[in-house]
Design an enzyme around this catalytic site. Structure first.
Site, PDB file in Angstrom:
ATOM      1  N   CYS A   2      30.447  48.051  50.441  1.00 51.41           N
ATOM      2  CA  CYS A   2      29.381  48.326  51.397  1.00 51.41           C
ATOM      3  C   CYS A   2      28.097  47.663  50.896  1.00 51.41           C
ATOM      4  CB  CYS A   2      29.105  49.804  51.608  1.00 51.41           C
ATOM      5  SG  CYS A   2      30.514  50.735  52.183  1.00 51.41           S
ATOM      6  N   ARG A  28      30.351  42.335  50.745  1.00 53.49           N
ATOM      7  CA  ARG A  28      30.596  43.640  50.130  1.00 53.49           C
ATOM      8  C   ARG A  28      31.376  44.577  51.058  1.00 53.49           C
ATOM      9  NH1 ARG A  28      27.379  44.627  45.773  1.00 53.49           N
ATOM     10  NH2 ARG A  28      27.676  46.847  46.074  1.00 53.49           N
ATOM     11  N   TRP A  76      32.543  48.935  54.151  1.00 56.33           N
ATOM     12  CA  TRP A  76      33.947  48.794  53.742  1.00 56.33           C
ATOM     13  C   TRP A  76      34.491  50.216  53.754  1.00 56.33           C
ATOM     14  CZ3 TRP A  76      37.220  50.390  49.699  1.00 56.33           C
ATOM     15  CH2 TRP A  76      38.429  49.685  49.601  1.00 56.33           C
ATOM     16  N   ASN A 102      26.105  53.896  50.171  1.00 60.44           N
ATOM     17  CA  ASN A 102      27.198  53.138  49.549  1.00 60.44           C
ATOM     18  C   ASN A 102      27.701  53.976  48.375  1.00 60.44           C
ATOM     19  OD1 ASN A 102      26.994  50.319  47.248  1.00 60.44           O
ATOM     20  ND2 ASN A 102      28.789  51.213  48.144  1.00 60.44           N
ATOM     21  N   GLY A 103      29.018  54.179  48.299  1.00 59.34           N
ATOM     22  CA  GLY A 103      29.566  54.986  47.199  1.00 59.34           C
ATOM     23  C   GLY A 103      30.471  56.059  47.757  1.00 59.34           C
ATOM     24  N   GLU A 471      47.296  35.709  38.085  1.00 63.67           N
ATOM     25  CA  GLU A 471      46.046  35.438  38.795  1.00 63.67           C
ATOM     26  C   GLU A 471      46.315  34.534  40.006  1.00 63.67           C
ATOM     27  OE1 GLU A 471      43.231  36.194  39.468  1.00 63.67           O
ATOM     28  OE2 GLU A 471      42.168  34.405  40.122  1.00 63.67           O
ATOM     29  N   LYS A 475      45.236  35.147  43.946  1.00 64.24           N
ATOM     30  CA  LYS A 475      44.501  34.214  44.820  1.00 64.24           C
ATOM     31  C   LYS A 475      45.279  33.972  46.111  1.00 64.24           C
ATOM     32  CE  LYS A 475      41.301  34.334  43.558  1.00 64.24           C
ATOM     33  NZ  LYS A 475      41.039  35.012  42.335  1.00 64.24           N
ATOM     34  N   GLU A 478      45.426  37.227  48.410  1.00 64.82           N
ATOM     35  CA  GLU A 478      44.228  37.730  49.075  1.00 64.82           C
ATOM     36  C   GLU A 478      43.695  36.841  50.186  1.00 64.82           C
ATOM     37  OE1 GLU A 478      40.985  38.595  46.367  1.00 64.82           O
ATOM     38  OE2 GLU A 478      41.363  36.793  45.234  1.00 64.82           O
ATOM     39  N   HIS A 494      65.837  38.219  33.906  1.00 70.99           N
ATOM     40  CA  HIS A 494      66.067  39.656  33.746  1.00 70.99           C
ATOM     41  C   HIS A 494      65.935  40.403  35.068  1.00 70.99           C
ATOM     42  CE1 HIS A 494      66.317  39.166  29.446  1.00 70.99           C
ATOM     43  NE2 HIS A 494      65.191  38.446  29.485  1.00 70.99           N
ATOM     44  N   LYS A 588      33.936  42.289  48.092  1.00 66.14           N
ATOM     45  CA  LYS A 588      33.652  41.573  46.851  1.00 66.14           C
ATOM     46  C   LYS A 588      33.462  42.506  45.666  1.00 66.14           C
ATOM     47  CE  LYS A 588      32.585  37.889  44.430  1.00 66.14           C
ATOM     48  NZ  LYS A 588      33.778  37.148  43.959  1.00 66.14           N
TER      49      LYS A 588
HETATM   50  C1  F6R Z   1      40.004  38.662  43.155  1.00 61.29           C
HETATM   51  C2  F6R Z   1      38.803  39.331  42.727  1.00 61.29           C
HETATM   52  C3  F6R Z   1      38.903  40.740  42.243  1.00 61.29           C
HETATM   53  C4  F6R Z   1      37.847  41.000  41.150  1.00 61.29           C
HETATM   54  C5  F6R Z   1      37.841  42.478  40.764  1.00 61.29           C
HETATM   55  C6  F6R Z   1      36.826  42.766  39.670  1.00 61.29           C
HETATM   56  O1  F6R Z   1      39.751  37.345  43.506  1.00 61.29           O
HETATM   57  O2  F6R Z   1      37.739  38.785  42.783  1.00 61.29           O
HETATM   58  O3  F6R Z   1      40.183  41.036  41.789  1.00 61.29           O
HETATM   59  O4  F6R Z   1      38.128  40.213  40.044  1.00 61.29           O
HETATM   60  O5  F6R Z   1      37.546  43.263  41.880  1.00 61.29           O
HETATM   61  O6  F6R Z   1      35.540  42.405  40.075  1.00 61.29           O
HETATM   62  P1  F6R Z   1      34.390  42.125  39.019  1.00 61.29           P
HETATM   63  O7  F6R Z   1      34.741  40.870  38.297  1.00 61.29           O
HETATM   64  O8  F6R Z   1      33.149  42.007  39.826  1.00 61.29           O
HETATM   65  O9  F6R Z   1      34.378  43.297  38.082  1.00 61.29           O
END
Ligand code: F6R
Length: 593
Positions: A2, A28, A76, A102-103, A471, A475, A478, A494, A588
């Site tokens: 948010c 956000r 969000w 927010n929270g 990772e 990517k 998402e 396995h 984000k």
């Molecule tokens: C994926 C992504 C998330 C963040 C995670 C932690 O692309 O960006 O998995 O890595 O939410 O966020 P931060 O780095 O802000 O603690």
């Protein structure tokens, strides 16, 4: 999660300023949005579901007001679905006050029960609405400020809240665990937002609100209070370095592509760190009885990669844990432990909770963050800023490689070979600069076209490239929404190899080290079962059906290998008509546990 934004000042277009700020905070949360603005004797609220897009609002009754006051929110969803009623700002049946939050208010059900008994009528399913009613209830016996303070004392959980009242010309804001920053503009203008880029075009002068603090913004002053002691707090005005352009897309269609391409420079910025700081962190690791690297999502995969780097480069064992799992390790923590948080935002709730637990045990806290003034940075004994500049796309790209570079430097410093590590990284940064050209993008685009309809994809790696396989999966998941999973190459036989069928795309991250032969054998095993092998490797190998060349960067191999996968994920998102900057269901900065 948010985004919230507030404006106080002489300009009559407060609502426009707030909407513009919310657009910059949309990363956000983008399920719904809303604004509230003050007229001479009322507050008008507009809320709607969906992204804010190109929204403009026709505002009424603001001509004869002295100060413009407006607050807004981009949501969000956590408590309650994506509906107009659940969108913020929230108010009460008497509309005395209006709030953007927010929270998560953890005790909202108990509070709501009491408020309902007192006759309050709720119109949303959110936890946030409780706070609005609570303040209004307190206002039966108190003024706006005291009532807000009293209400905040009753809520449990994390919040950043902006509150305005029908009767008084001020914004009251407070935070506990969710970010809120005040921008100081010209002519008494004040902005208050979840993140700096939201008001960067208006001012670079900021004041930080800390946890359990409240601020009153009115025509006379910006007054800070400590909510626990109720004393006033003096705040410095800090001039920040980020430019407005660095937080904008420029000529790029999406932030994600811009941020991928920025890796041409961001790696240099990460590497050119204060060597003293890197040595200091390396010494802390050497002296600690147990080091834990903590991060969530992509940052968690960075920590896992660093674990391999510390092992092979510094012959040193470090532990890694996801922020949300770290509380389960608290039994091992002492005042000799070292906890290193890795985070882009510095505001991730799960990582923050891990740090709070570690701090309570007396452990030393270090953070490696992009937002230098974030909560994580401010609660750390040592901070290494990664200096990647604002990262706006939900999918992390440039922050990832900068974090990897810094942890690699620390590993070399822990082996007393910092200079050697720096040389490898400088050379890698130069080669990445050459690699990121339009032809490279086209080559990956051709692959994306071939595999765009795949139902599943698998990625394998070994050693430091194993976490990068995980990772890669994040990517691809998402932004492309294709089912993707990463595995350690040796683990396939396995179990997971049963998933391979004719034509299944499998990305093989080949390390520039002794793991090369073994991962190529794993690729052979997949190919023998019909898998389509996409090799990310410095050299072309027999087993590859499609080869994406990466430079040979020795121990920096995980850094270069992840970049083409970032590009592939972006291209797949476009081909599948997804918004790469704002993927579905995500936000984000994950400020809820
Ligand atoms: C994926 C992504 C998330 C963040 C995670 C932690 O692309 O960006 O998995 O890595 O939410 O966020 P931060 O780095 O802000 O603690």
């Amino acid at each position: 999660m948010c985004g919230i934004f507030g404006y106080f000042g002489p300009k009559k277009n407060a609502t426009e300023i707030v909407i513009d700020g919310l657009k910059k905070l949309e990363y956000r949360g983008y399920d719904s949005w809303g604004v509230a603005y003050k007229t001479k004797d009322d507050i008008k609220i507009h809320r709607q579901i969906g992204k804010i897009g190109e929204a403009h609002l026709v505002v009424e009754d603001v001509e004869d007001i002295e100060e413009s006051i407006a607050i807004g929110h981009s949501r969000w969803a956590t408590h309650g679905g994506v509906t107009q009623a659940n969108a913020h700002p929230h108010t009460t049946e008497n509309r005395e006050i209006v709030l953007a939050h927010n929270g998560i208010i953890e005790n909202y059900l108990e509070l709501k029960e009491v408020l309902v008994q007192k006759g309050h009528i709720f119109t949303s399913e959110t936890d946030s609405e409780v706070l609005a009613h609570l303040i209004e209830e307190e206002m039966k016996n108190d003024n706006f400020l005291s009532a807000t303070k009293k209400a905040l004392h009753q809520v449990e959980g994390r919040y950043a809240a902006l509150v305005i009242s029908k009767k008084e010309n001020k914004i009251i804001a407070s935070r506990r665990g969710s970010p809120l920053i005040i921008g100081i503009g010209e002519d008494g203008e004040r902005f208050i937002a979840s993140d700096i880029p939201a008001f960067l075009k208006h001012t670079k002068k900021v004041q930080y609100l800390d946890d359990n603090e409240l601020v009153v913004i009115d025509a006379q002053a910006t007054t800070f209070y400590n909510l626990e002691t109720d004393e006033k707090v003096e705040k410095r005005i800090i001039e920040i370095e980020w430019t407005e352009e660095s937080a904008e897309k420029g000529d790029f269609k999406h932030f994600m592509l811009k941020e991928i391409m920025e890796q041409k420079e961001t790696l240099y910025r990460a590497i050119n760190q204060d060597a003293g700081l890197i040595e200091q962190v390396a010494d802390a690791i050497k002296n600690a009885f147990g080091t834990y690297l903590i991060g969530c999502g992509t940052a968690g995969k960075v920590c896992m990669t660093a674990e391999y780097m510390f092992s092979s480069i510094a012959k040193k064992h470090v532990n890694t844990a996801f922020g949300s799992e770290f509380p389960n390790y608290h039994h091992f923590l002492t005042n000799k432990s070292l906890v290193i948080a890795v985070s882009q935002s510095g505001e991730t709730a799960d990582t923050l909770e891990a740090l709070e637990i570690a701090k309570a045990k007396g452990a030393k806290i270090i953070s490696i963050v992009n937002v230098e003034t974030s909560t994580m940075a401010r609660m750390s004994d040592i901070v290494i800023p990664i200096k990647a500049g604002p990262e706006k796309a939900v999918a992390s790209t440039k922050a990832t490689t900068s974090q990897l570079a810094i942890l690699m430097l620390v590993a070399y410093a822990a082996a007393d070979r910092l200079y050697e590590g720096k040389e490898i990284l400088v050379s890698a940064a130069g080669q990445i600069n050459d690699m990121l050209n339009p032809r490279y993008e086209e080559h990956i685009q051709q692959l994306a076209e071939k595999i765009q309809h795949a139902e599943s994809m698998y990625i394998i790696g070994r050693a430091s490239n194993y976490p990068m396989a995980l990772e890669s999966a994040i990517k691809l998941q998402e932004v492309s929404y294709i089912h993707a999973e990463g595995f350690a190459g040796g683990e396939l036989k396995h179990g997971p190899i049963a998933l391979i069928s004719q034509g299944t795309p499998c990305i093989v991250l080949v390390g520039a080290d002794e793991t090369r032969k073994a991962i190529l054998s794993n690729a052979m095993e997949i190919r023998a079962r019909g898998g389509y092998i996409i090799g990310v490797s410095p050299q072309k190998e027999e087993v590859f059906d499609y080869w994406i060349r990466v430079p040979d960067c020795e121990t920096a191999s995980p850094i270069v290998n992840i970049i083409p996968v970032q590009i592939l994920a972006y291209q797949l998102a476009l081909l599948r008509k997804n918004d790469p900057d704002m993927p579905r269901n995500l936000a984000k900065s994950v400020t809820v546990k």
